[in-house]
Write an enzyme that holds these catalytic residues in place. Structure first.
Site, PDB file in Angstrom:
ATOM      1  N   HIS A   1      -7.453  -5.973   0.678  1.00  0.00           N
ATOM      2  CA  HIS A   1      -6.237  -5.152   0.678  1.00  0.00           C
ATOM      3  C   HIS A   1      -5.375  -5.484   1.891  1.00  0.00           C
ATOM      4  CE1 HIS A   1      -3.908  -1.555  -0.333  1.00  0.00           C
ATOM      5  NE2 HIS A   1      -4.028  -1.107   0.911  1.00  0.00           N
TER       6      HIS A   1
ATOM      7  N   SER B   1       0.840  -1.195   0.000  1.00  0.00           N
ATOM      8  CA  SER B   1       0.000   0.000   0.000  1.00  0.00           C
ATOM      9  C   SER B   1       0.878   1.248   0.000  1.00  0.00           C
ATOM     10  CB  SER B   1      -0.979  -0.046   1.177  1.00  0.00           C
ATOM     11  OG  SER B   1      -2.003   0.923   1.017  1.00  0.00           O
TER      12      SER B   1
ATOM     13  N   GLU C   1      -9.024  -6.086  -3.378  1.00  0.00           N
ATOM     14  CA  GLU C   1      -8.454  -4.855  -2.823  1.00  0.00           C
ATOM     15  C   GLU C   1      -9.505  -3.908  -2.238  1.00  0.00           C
ATOM     16  OE1 GLU C   1      -5.306  -4.103  -2.519  1.00  0.00           O
ATOM     17  OE2 GLU C   1      -4.164  -5.105  -4.098  1.00  0.00           O
TER      18      GLU C   1
END
Length: 534
Positions: free
Chosen positions: A415, A203, A321
């Site tokens: 995610h 990320s 995600e």
């Protein structure tokens, strides 16, 4: 072979590094050193200054506890987010790193983990980032802190005027570069090879990896890179409006006004926690700044021009995600017709291609997939494709692994869900994380991913004995799919990549449109084909 100095006879918990002697902790064959400062504390007049080198200390410094996390919104232990973790204690004096390695390590590959958190939260002390499992694979593992939010990324005309280079912002990125310089100078004392450093992150940590690949300031400080769910989004430029962003300096002046300060001196005098809380509450957005020096140009341009670091790359994304990031989605339309009309109006000549990939028949799934592919899928393949064009070994993956607790919650392959597997920390997730089952199949799956990541750190190739072959991206656009096992797929992410690549090219060339999560029904009008953009 590098010799490892010692300052306490046969006490293997003590290491004498060029920065100073450190007393770590030993558990079995693995020793750890925590809370090691790599720069002077960025406090007082050093707030919003590039990190300054720390003089070597005398005596033996205790390295048994983590240092402060960097200042961020105060954690709420009862927060419902699956990502909620307690960064406490936190403070401005936070530029520290942590090291794990086998006591017998010599010239071992080095793996540097950069935590995520949207550049506004997180820290190296979180259990999911523990380094013991990779250390047991023969890797020296390092996790780092860096300044966050406005303390880490504020640009301002007065700060640019103070700078010898006439720039400001990117202090958190400069912290990461300072940590890498410290590692290069000191890691041999811990058994690591300073010429075999892998940078890795997920990320915002992967965004940081992108920035480091693009930054001339970081050249030679790492030899391979791993990007997990990175995003090649547009960034503000230092002192001009571009790509739909106000200039970074203008955003700094706006924040100064919001906080009621007269100048940068008054901003420096504000309590760090108060400044951070009020800035984020006011809507301050944290980005890297395109300053012409640390970040010479938009990151996607750097990759298009082949000006990024020439190193092997492993990159990928997760199928779910956006299932845990629904805040990135706009409100859904009321009907299939409204959805179709919105796409036709904004995508123009690309509308049919978009609707074929993301049809109106299942608006929710289409919105999830469109945003995922535009931000994370396209980024992963773009990076891997670009490195392959430079002749560097490049490996693409899709993480599509589900398990009962995640699937029941509608969070299959959400995610960051790959992190516990690839770092070997399935038993160290956050309190609200969907519980990972302790089954033999799950442990075997986790062991396979850990093996790939460790192997890549060793020689830039994830393949190792005992795990299925992972082919390089190459002409076949090969991609490893991790579901309940492994599966090689050809053709990358296919038409989804081609569509987004064309759209970003057009927006970049237009000069006044951003590219991030503004896709699908949130998309601005497609500029249309022009010049080199089809």
């Amino acid at each position: 072979m590098a010799e490892q100095p010692s300052v306490a006879g046969h006490d293997q918990s003590v290491v004498a590094a060029p920065a100073g002697a450190l007393q770590g902790r030993i558990a079995g064959d693995i020793r750890s050193f925590k809370g090691i400062p790599f720069a002077k504390p960025p406090v007082g007049v050093r707030r919003w200054k590039p990190p300054e080198k720390l003089a070597p200390w005398s005596g033996i410094r205790d390295a048994g506890e983590f240092g402060n996390s960097c200042v961020q919104l105060e954690a709420n232990p009862s927060a419902s987010s699956i990502y909620a973790d307690d960064p406490a204690p936190a403070g401005e004096d936070c530029l520290t790193l942590n090291i794990w390695g086998d006591v017998a390590a010599r010239d071992a590959p080095v793996f540097v983990w950069i935590h995520g958190g949207a550049l506004v939260s997180g820290g190296s002390r979180f259990g999911m980032y523990d380094g013991e499992s990779l250390a047991r694979k023969g890797v020296v593992y390092v996790s780092i802190n860096y300044r966050l939010g406005p303390l880490g990324y504020l640009a301002h005309p007065e700060l640019s005027a103070e700078s010898e280079r006439g720039i400001s912002g990117n202090y958190g990125l400069l912290d990461q570069i300072a940590a890498l310089r410290w590692i290069k100078a000191n890691i041999a004392a811990f058994g690591g090879d300073p010429e075999r450093v892998t940078i890795a992150g997920e990320s915002a940590g992967a965004l940081s990896v992108l920035y480091l690949l693009a930054s001339p300031e970081a050249r030679g400080l790492f030899q391979r890179a791993i990007s997990q769910s990175g995003y090649l989004i547009s960034s503000p430029e230092l002192n001009r409006t571009a790509h739909g962003h106000p200039s970074a300096e203008a955003a700094g002046l706006w924040l100064q006004n919001k906080l009621g300060a007269q100048d940068i001196g008054e901003l420096r005098a504000l309590d760090a926690q108060t400044l951070t809380d009020e800035a984020i509450a006011a809507g301050y957005l944290t980005w890297g700044t395109i300053d012409g020096t640390v970040l010479p140009r938009q990151t996607v341009e750097t990759f298009d021009r082949g000006e990024q670091a020439r190193v092997p790359l492993l990159a990928g994304f997760n199928s779910g995600e956006i299932r845990s990031l629904r805040r990135l989605l706009p409100p859904p339309p009321d009907s299939e017709q409204e959805y179709t009309d919105a796409i036709a109006g904004s995508y123009g000549d690309l509308a049919d291609a978009f609707l074929e990939l993301y049809p109106a028949s299942d608006i929710d799934e289409s919105m999830l997939a469109a945003t995922r592919d535009a931000m994370y899928g396209w980024t992963a393949e773009k990076m891997v494709e670009s490195q392959a064009e430079l002749g560097e070994p490049s490996y693409l993956y899709l993480f599509d692994h589900g398990y009962p607790a995640a699937d029941t919650a509608g969070l299959r392959a959400f995610h960051a869900s790959e992190i516990p597997y690839v770092l070997g920390n399935v038993d160290h997730v956050t309190t609200a994380w969907p519980a990972i089952p302790a089954t033999p199949a799950e442990r075997e799956f986790a062991a396979t991913l850990l093996e790939y990541w460790a192997a890549f750190a060793k020689d830039g190739n994830p393949n190792a004995a005992g795990v299925p072959e992972w082919p390089a991206y190459g002409d076949a656009r090969s991609m490893m799919v991790f579901d309940d096992g492994t599966l090689v797929r050809r053709g990358g992410i296919g038409a989804a990549f081609d569509l987004q690549d064309r759209l970003v090219c057009r927006r970049l060339l237009a000069g006044d449109l951003p590219w991030h999560w503004n896709v699908g029904i949130a998309s601005p009008e497609n500029p249309g084909p022009t010049g080199r953009c089809k």
